[in-house]
Design an enzyme around this catalytic site. Structure first.
Site, PDB file in Angstrom:
ATOM      1  N   PHE A  24       0.829  -1.211   0.000  1.00 31.43           N
ATOM      2  CA  PHE A  24       0.000   0.000   0.000  1.00 31.43           C
ATOM      3  C   PHE A  24       0.863   1.260   0.000  1.00 31.43           C
ATOM      4  O   PHE A  24       0.582   2.225  -0.711  1.00 31.43           O
ATOM      5  CB  PHE A  24      -0.930  -0.007   1.220  1.00 31.43           C
ATOM      6  CG  PHE A  24      -1.733   1.250   1.383  1.00 31.43           C
ATOM      7  CD1 PHE A  24      -2.657   1.633   0.415  1.00 31.43           C
ATOM      8  CD2 PHE A  24      -1.567   2.059   2.499  1.00 31.43           C
ATOM      9  CE1 PHE A  24      -3.394   2.806   0.549  1.00 31.43           C
ATOM     10  CE2 PHE A  24      -2.302   3.230   2.651  1.00 31.43           C
ATOM     11  CZ  PHE A  24      -3.214   3.603   1.679  1.00 31.43           C
ATOM     12  N   VAL A  25       1.935   1.250   0.785  1.00 32.50           N
ATOM     13  CA  VAL A  25       2.872   2.379   0.780  1.00 32.50           C
ATOM     14  C   VAL A  25       3.909   2.206  -0.322  1.00 32.50           C
ATOM     15  O   VAL A  25       4.259   3.151  -1.030  1.00 32.50           O
ATOM     16  CB  VAL A  25       3.574   2.519   2.149  1.00 32.50           C
ATOM     17  CG1 VAL A  25       4.690   3.565   2.086  1.00 32.50           C
ATOM     18  CG2 VAL A  25       2.570   2.880   3.240  1.00 32.50           C
ATOM     19  N   ARG A  85       6.353  -8.021   7.916  1.00 30.31           N
ATOM     20  CA  ARG A  85       5.117  -8.712   8.300  1.00 30.31           C
ATOM     21  C   ARG A  85       4.216  -7.690   8.978  1.00 30.31           C
ATOM     22  O   ARG A  85       4.544  -7.142  10.023  1.00 30.31           O
ATOM     23  CB  ARG A  85       5.411  -9.882   9.251  1.00 30.31           C
ATOM     24  CG  ARG A  85       4.193 -10.769   9.509  1.00 30.31           C
ATOM     25  CD  ARG A  85       4.579 -12.008  10.317  1.00 30.31           C
ATOM     26  NE  ARG A  85       3.534 -13.032  10.251  1.00 30.31           N
ATOM     27  CZ  ARG A  85       2.602 -13.228  11.193  1.00 30.31           C
ATOM     28  NH1 ARG A  85       2.600 -12.475  12.286  1.00 30.31           N
ATOM     29  NH2 ARG A  85       1.698 -14.173  11.060  1.00 30.31           N
ATOM     30  N   TYR A 154       3.522  -7.160  17.043  1.00 27.37           N
ATOM     31  CA  TYR A 154       3.967  -6.377  15.894  1.00 27.37           C
ATOM     32  C   TYR A 154       4.799  -5.178  16.354  1.00 27.37           C
ATOM     33  O   TYR A 154       5.902  -4.934  15.853  1.00 27.37           O
ATOM     34  CB  TYR A 154       2.750  -5.912  15.097  1.00 27.37           C
ATOM     35  CG  TYR A 154       3.052  -4.931  13.989  1.00 27.37           C
ATOM     36  CD1 TYR A 154       3.706  -5.332  12.830  1.00 27.37           C
ATOM     37  CD2 TYR A 154       2.674  -3.591  14.095  1.00 27.37           C
ATOM     38  CE1 TYR A 154       3.981  -4.432  11.807  1.00 27.37           C
ATOM     39  CE2 TYR A 154       2.947  -2.684  13.084  1.00 27.37           C
ATOM     40  CZ  TYR A 154       3.602  -3.112  11.945  1.00 27.37           C
ATOM     41  OH  TYR A 154       3.879  -2.216  10.943  1.00 27.37           O
ATOM     42  N   LYS A 158       8.869  -4.357  15.741  1.00 28.29           N
ATOM     43  CA  LYS A 158       9.344  -3.126  15.119  1.00 28.29           C
ATOM     44  C   LYS A 158      10.347  -2.407  16.028  1.00 28.29           C
ATOM     45  O   LYS A 158      11.355  -1.862  15.558  1.00 28.29           O
ATOM     46  CB  LYS A 158       8.164  -2.211  14.785  1.00 28.29           C
ATOM     47  CG  LYS A 158       7.337  -2.653  13.594  1.00 28.29           C
ATOM     48  CD  LYS A 158       8.118  -2.506  12.286  1.00 28.29           C
ATOM     49  CE  LYS A 158       7.243  -2.673  11.066  1.00 28.29           C
ATOM     50  NZ  LYS A 158       7.981  -2.490   9.802  1.00 28.29           N
ATOM     51  N   GLY A 203     -24.553   6.359   3.980  1.00 28.91           N
ATOM     52  CA  GLY A 203     -25.411   7.310   4.686  1.00 28.91           C
ATOM     53  C   GLY A 203     -25.963   6.785   5.990  1.00 28.91           C
ATOM     54  O   GLY A 203     -27.028   7.225   6.446  1.00 28.91           O
TER      55      GLY A 203
END
Length: 336
Positions: A24-25, A85, A154, A158, A203
Site C-alpha cells: 500500500f505504501v 510482516r 507487531y 518493530k 449514509g
C-alpha cells in the site's frame, strides 16, 4: 503523486534499493521514485510483480535472515525498507511474536548488515507508531524521545528492529533513518479506514458527534514526501521521525469531513460515550470501539524543525482524493 520540491535540486541522485514495492505504501513510493528520476532496484516477491522500464528488479520470494542481497546491493547508496510482516487483526500463527521477529527483525537486520558491508550510506526503515504505544491521553501527543511502550507483538518486533539498526549504525559507516507513521490512508486504503468510507457512503447514522478524542493520520503522499526528504537530508542521519498530516481530528470530525468530501449529508448524532462503550462491549466490539474512540496523537515538531518539512497536502485535499478514488472504485464495481 506529490513529491517534495527539495529533490529537484539534487544534482546527483543516489541509487536506491526499495523493498515492499507492491504494498500500500511501497507501490506509490516506487512510482514516485521513478517520477523523480532515481536509479533504483525494486525488490519483489514474485516475477509477475510490477515491472517498470529501466528499473532493475530483484526477486526475493520470502524475507528471512538467510537472504543473500549481494547482487541487489551493487552500487546502491540508500536502502528504503518498507517490506515486513504487517499487523494482523485475526492472527492464526501459533507463535505470532516469533513470526514477526523472523521477518521484521531477523530479515531486516540481515539486509542492513549486508547493506553496510556493501557500502550503502543510508538505511531508511519504515517502522510504526505502535512502537510508542496504542493510545495517548487527550492533548498529550507521542514524541520520538518518549520511552517505547509497544503493547502487541507487531509493535515489539518493530521496536527490536529499530534498536538493532541503531546499534548497527554505531558499529558501521552506514547511518539509519527510522520513520514511525500513524494510520496511513489514501487511494485503495483497506481495513478500518475503508470501513469508515463505506459507512459514510451508505449514509448510515453514526453516534459519534460528542466523542471528544484526537487522532493523528497521515495521507500517503505526505508520508512519501517525507521519505523523499529523508533520502538526502543530512540531519535525518540516525534519527527517529514521527509523521502525520499535522492536524488531529476527533472521530466525529473525520466522519463529517469524509461526508463533505463525498458530497453526502452528515448523519453523525450525539450519544453518551459511556453508554456507547457499554453497548460495544455487549456486542463483542469493545476493542474496535477503543481503537475508534481512543486518542492517538503524534508531535511532528521535531520532524518539521530538523528537516524543514511540512505536509504538502492538506487533510481536506487528502480526504477529497481518497474519497474520489473510493467512489470511482465503487462505481466501477457496480457496473462490472
Amino acid at each position: 503523486m506529490s513529491v517534495g520540491l527539495n529533490n529537484a535540486s539534487i544534482a546527483q541522485k543516489p541509487k536506491i534499493l526499495l523493498t515492499g514495492g507492491t504494498g500500500f505504501v511501497g507501490r506509490p513510493l516506487l512510482e514516485s521514485l521513478v517520477t523523480a528520476g532515481y536509479p533504483f532496484v525494486n525488490v519483489t516477491r514474485r516475477d509477475s510483480a510490477l515491472v517498470l522500464p529501466g528499473v532493475q528488479t530483484c526477486v526475493i520470494p520470502t524475507l528471512s535472515g538467510d537472504n543473500n542481497w549481494s547482487a541487489s546491493l551493487q552500487g546502491v547508496e540508500v536502502v528504503i525498507h518498507s517490506a515486513g510482516r504487517a499487523h494482523i487483526m485475526n492472527e492464526t500463527h501459533s507463535n505470532p511474536l516469533q513470526a514477526f521477529r523472523e521477518v521484521n527483525v531477523d530479515a531486516t537486520l540481515n539486509l542492513a548488515r549486508q547493506a553496510a558491508e556493501a557500502g550503502v550510506k543510508r538505511f531508511i526503515f519504515l517502522s510504526s507508531i505502535k512502537v510508542n504505544g496504542e493510545e495517548t491521553d487527550k492533548n498529550r501527543a507521542f514524541k520520538p524521545s518518549d520511552a517505547p511502550a509497544p503493547l502487541d507483538d507487531y509493535g515489539v518486533s518493530k521496536l527490536e528492529a529499530e534498536q538493532a539498526l541503531m546499534a548497527l549504525a554505531k558499529q558501521t559507516e552506514m547511518n539509519v533513518v527510522i520513520i514511525r507513521p500513524v494510520l496511513v490512508y489514501g487511494p485503495d486504503v483497506k481495513a478500518n479506514f475503508e470501513k469508515m468510507l463505506a459507512t459514510v457512503d451508505k449514509g448510515l447514522p453514526l453516534p459519534f458527534r460528542t466523542i471528544n478524542n484526537r487522532r493523528s493520520l497521515v495521507f500517503i503522499d505526505n508520508l512519501i514526501d517525507l521519505i523523499h526528504v529523508c533520502i538526502h537530508h543530512p540531519k535525518a542521519s540516525n534519527r527517529i521521525f514521527l509523521v502525520s498530516d499535522g492536524e488531529d481530528l476527533s472521530i466525529g470530525q473525520i466522519l463529517e469531513k469524509l461526508a463533505l468530501a463525498m458530497n453526502k449529508k452528515s448523519r453523525i448524532f450525539s450519544f453518551p460515550q459511556p453508554l456507547l462503550g457499554l453497548v460495544a462491549s455487549m456486542v463483542g466490539k469493545k476493542e474496535f470501539f477503543q481503537r475508534l474512540c481512543g486518542s492517538l496523537q503524534v508531535d511532528i515538531s521535531d520532524t518539521r524543525k530538523l528537516l524543514g518539512w511540512a505536509p504538502p497536502v492538506s487533510i481536506d485535499e487528502a480526504f477529497a482524493i481518497t474519497t474520489r478514488s473510493y467512489q470511482k472504485k465503487q462505481s466501477g464495481s457496480s457496473h462490472g
